[in-house]
Design an enzyme around this catalytic site. Sequence first.
Site, PDB file in Angstrom:
ATOM      1  N   ASP A  33       0.825  -1.212   0.000  1.00  0.00           N
ATOM      2  CA  ASP A  33       0.000   0.000   0.000  1.00  0.00           C
ATOM      3  C   ASP A  33       0.860   1.264   0.000  1.00  0.00           C
ATOM      4  OD1 ASP A  33      -2.327   1.449   0.003  1.00  0.00           O
ATOM      5  OD2 ASP A  33      -2.725   1.215   2.141  1.00  0.00           O
ATOM      6  N   ASN A  35       1.354   3.418  -2.843  1.00  0.00           N
ATOM      7  CA  ASN A  35       1.975   3.833  -4.113  1.00  0.00           C
ATOM      8  C   ASN A  35       1.537   5.245  -4.503  1.00  0.00           C
ATOM      9  OD1 ASN A  35       3.027   1.280  -4.211  1.00  0.00           O
ATOM     10  ND2 ASN A  35       1.701   0.544  -5.862  1.00  0.00           N
ATOM     11  N   ARG A  37       0.332   7.674  -2.535  1.00  0.00           N
ATOM     12  CA  ARG A  37       0.864   8.697  -1.627  1.00  0.00           C
ATOM     13  C   ARG A  37       2.345   8.957  -1.892  1.00  0.00           C
ATOM     14  NH1 ARG A  37      -1.765   5.871   3.462  1.00  0.00           N
ATOM     15  NH2 ARG A  37      -2.140   4.352   1.811  1.00  0.00           N
ATOM     16  N   TRP A  38       3.052   7.886  -2.200  1.00  0.00           N
ATOM     17  CA  TRP A  38       4.480   8.046  -2.525  1.00  0.00           C
ATOM     18  C   TRP A  38       4.633   8.955  -3.743  1.00  0.00           C
ATOM     19  CZ3 TRP A  38       7.404   6.976  -6.867  1.00  0.00           C
ATOM     20  CH2 TRP A  38       8.789   7.013  -6.705  1.00  0.00           C
ATOM     21  N   ARG A  46       0.023   9.224  -9.879  1.00  0.00           N
ATOM     22  CA  ARG A  46      -0.152   7.993  -9.096  1.00  0.00           C
ATOM     23  C   ARG A  46       0.461   6.782  -9.806  1.00  0.00           C
ATOM     24  NH1 ARG A  46      -3.694   7.425  -5.257  1.00  0.00           N
ATOM     25  NH2 ARG A  46      -4.144   5.305  -5.909  1.00  0.00           N
ATOM     26  N   HIS A  50       2.947   3.194  -8.868  1.00  0.00           N
ATOM     27  CA  HIS A  50       2.776   1.767  -9.179  1.00  0.00           C
ATOM     28  C   HIS A  50       3.998   1.235  -9.935  1.00  0.00           C
ATOM     29  CE1 HIS A  50      -1.217   2.091  -7.651  1.00  0.00           C
ATOM     30  NE2 HIS A  50      -1.704   2.771  -8.669  1.00  0.00           N
ATOM     31  N   SER A  78      -7.344  -5.585  -6.131  1.00  0.00           N
ATOM     32  CA  SER A  78      -8.492  -6.160  -5.418  1.00  0.00           C
ATOM     33  C   SER A  78      -9.762  -6.081  -6.264  1.00  0.00           C
ATOM     34  CB  SER A  78      -8.715  -5.415  -4.098  1.00  0.00           C
ATOM     35  OG  SER A  78      -9.345  -4.177  -4.342  1.00  0.00           O
ATOM     36  N   TRP A  82     -11.420  -1.957  -9.196  1.00  0.00           N
ATOM     37  CA  TRP A  82     -12.042  -1.558 -10.474  1.00  0.00           C
ATOM     38  C   TRP A  82     -12.714  -0.198 -10.360  1.00  0.00           C
ATOM     39  CZ3 TRP A  82     -10.562  -4.486 -14.395  1.00  0.00           C
ATOM     40  CH2 TRP A  82     -10.301  -5.829 -14.186  1.00  0.00           C
ATOM     41  N   ARG A  84     -11.454   2.448  -9.355  1.00  0.00           N
ATOM     42  CA  ARG A  84     -10.499   3.547  -9.609  1.00  0.00           C
ATOM     43  C   ARG A  84     -10.674   4.083 -11.029  1.00  0.00           C
ATOM     44  NH1 ARG A  84      -5.047   2.533  -6.190  1.00  0.00           N
ATOM     45  NH2 ARG A  84      -6.125   1.934  -4.287  1.00  0.00           N
ATOM     46  N   LEU A 144      10.612 -21.042  -3.912  1.00  0.00           N
ATOM     47  CA  LEU A 144       9.596 -20.126  -3.359  1.00  0.00           C
ATOM     48  C   LEU A 144       8.267 -20.282  -4.085  1.00  0.00           C
ATOM     49  CD1 LEU A 144       8.875 -17.530  -1.624  1.00  0.00           C
ATOM     50  CD2 LEU A 144       9.497 -16.224  -3.676  1.00  0.00           C
ATOM     51  N   SER A 209      -8.418  -5.009   4.463  1.00  0.00           N
ATOM     52  CA  SER A 209      -8.854  -4.692   3.092  1.00  0.00           C
ATOM     53  C   SER A 209      -9.263  -5.922   2.289  1.00  0.00           C
ATOM     54  CB  SER A 209      -7.769  -3.913   2.351  1.00  0.00           C
ATOM     55  OG  SER A 209      -7.494  -2.714   3.023  1.00  0.00           O
TER      56      SER A 209
HETATM   57  C1  FPP Z   1      -1.896   0.284  -3.271  1.00  0.00           C
HETATM   58  O1  FPP Z   1      -1.414   1.590  -3.337  1.00  0.00           O
HETATM   59  C2  FPP Z   1      -1.391  -0.468  -4.392  1.00  0.00           C
HETATM   60  C3  FPP Z   1      -2.154  -1.007  -5.370  1.00  0.00           C
HETATM   61  C4  FPP Z   1      -3.610  -0.903  -5.439  1.00  0.00           C
HETATM   62  C5  FPP Z   1      -1.534  -1.741  -6.455  1.00  0.00           C
HETATM   63  C6  FPP Z   1      -0.343  -2.556  -6.048  1.00  0.00           C
HETATM   64  C7  FPP Z   1       0.444  -2.780  -7.246  1.00  0.00           C
HETATM   65  C8  FPP Z   1       1.787  -2.792  -7.312  1.00  0.00           C
HETATM   66  C9  FPP Z   1       2.699  -2.688  -6.161  1.00  0.00           C
HETATM   67  C10 FPP Z   1       2.453  -2.920  -8.595  1.00  0.00           C
HETATM   68  C11 FPP Z   1       1.788  -3.833  -9.535  1.00  0.00           C
HETATM   69  C12 FPP Z   1       1.955  -5.245  -9.204  1.00  0.00           C
HETATM   70  C13 FPP Z   1       2.187  -6.159 -10.144  1.00  0.00           C
HETATM   71  C14 FPP Z   1       2.252  -7.587  -9.779  1.00  0.00           C
HETATM   72  C15 FPP Z   1       2.410  -5.789 -11.519  1.00  0.00           C
HETATM   73  P1  FPP Z   1      -2.489   2.762  -3.534  1.00  0.00           P
HETATM   74  O2  FPP Z   1      -2.580   3.055  -4.983  1.00  0.00           O
HETATM   75  O3  FPP Z   1      -3.765   2.378  -2.883  1.00  0.00           O
HETATM   76  O4  FPP Z   1      -1.770   3.918  -2.769  1.00  0.00           O
HETATM   77  P2  FPP Z   1      -2.484   5.058  -1.902  1.00  0.00           P
HETATM   78  O5  FPP Z   1      -3.212   4.340  -0.784  1.00  0.00           O
HETATM   79  O6  FPP Z   1      -1.337   5.872  -1.418  1.00  0.00           O
HETATM   80  O7  FPP Z   1      -3.395   5.806  -2.824  1.00  0.00           O
END
Ligand code: FPP
Length: 256
Positions: A33, A35, A37-38, A46, A50, A78, A82, A84, A144, A209
């Site tokens: 989680d 991505n 905010r980063w 955004r 990712h 999740s 969808w 988003r 793994l 979640s």
């Molecule tokens: C949550 O951050 C992250 C996601 C909904 C997607 C996770 C995906 C990746 C790490 C990369 C893709 C993975 C693969 C396997 C290709 P957020 O977007 O909810 O961040 P926020 O809460 O700061 O808005």
Amino acid sequence: MLKRLFSKRDTSASIRTDAIPSALPRHVAIIMDGNGRWAKGQGLLRTAGHAQGVEVLHDIVQTASDIGLEVLTVYAFSTENWKRPAVEVDFLMQLFSTYLDKELQGMHENNVRIRFIGRMDELSPLLQEKTANAEALMRENTGLRFNIAVNYGSQDELLRTVRKLAAEVKAGAILPEDITAETMEEHLDTAGLPPVDLVIRTSGDQRMSNFLLWQAAYAEFYFTEKNWPDFTPEDFVEALQVFAGRDRRFGGLPRS
Ligand code: FPP
């Protein structure tokens, strides 16, 4: 230092062997989680978060494989994601596709066995083909076990499981009293995998979640304020160290 098995980029993050606890969890699940905010913090879109998150995922899978972890499951998308904006959903699906193109061979050479959990039938035909091919390629691997949850929701998985069992009852194949915790587990997407021992969630939020609700019934939790794109192999090992110090009771009495 641990040998880097399938290095793609130099993370300069070789883990000291003596930092790895001897009592590893069997199954670690990660909610990647933060991505968005980063990216915001960097003044980026955004989607850039990712993209950076995929690089971090590479490092963590590599580390998990290097240290001999048995099972790693990550939450990539999740059933609720969808909702988003279409541009973000499309980007994530494309990222997922290129991730498979880039990473599969290296993982396969390192004996990783990949598996996808969630409603794969609702993904594009191309992604369905790629994920099925990936699973087939690595089916015999013994290293793994790496599971990616895509279009996954635990409540959806439990509903599908209950429906499968109800259909078996209706067909006369089993009786209602034949349904046990074991038969439930045999029908989950994670059939054959051990229960989750440790859930790691980045970004400071402390919730499940809709991730692996059945499988994580007795899991330990490790939360960090770091956003996923800042998470490092050292942070991963720190979570394993914290886990090693936990007193797990599974509903029993504390050890005195
Ligand atoms: C949550 O951050 C992250 C996601 C909904 C997607 C996770 C995906 C990746 C790490 C990369 C893709 C993975 C693969 C396997 C290709 P957020 O977007 O909810 O961040 P926020 O809460 O700061 O808005």
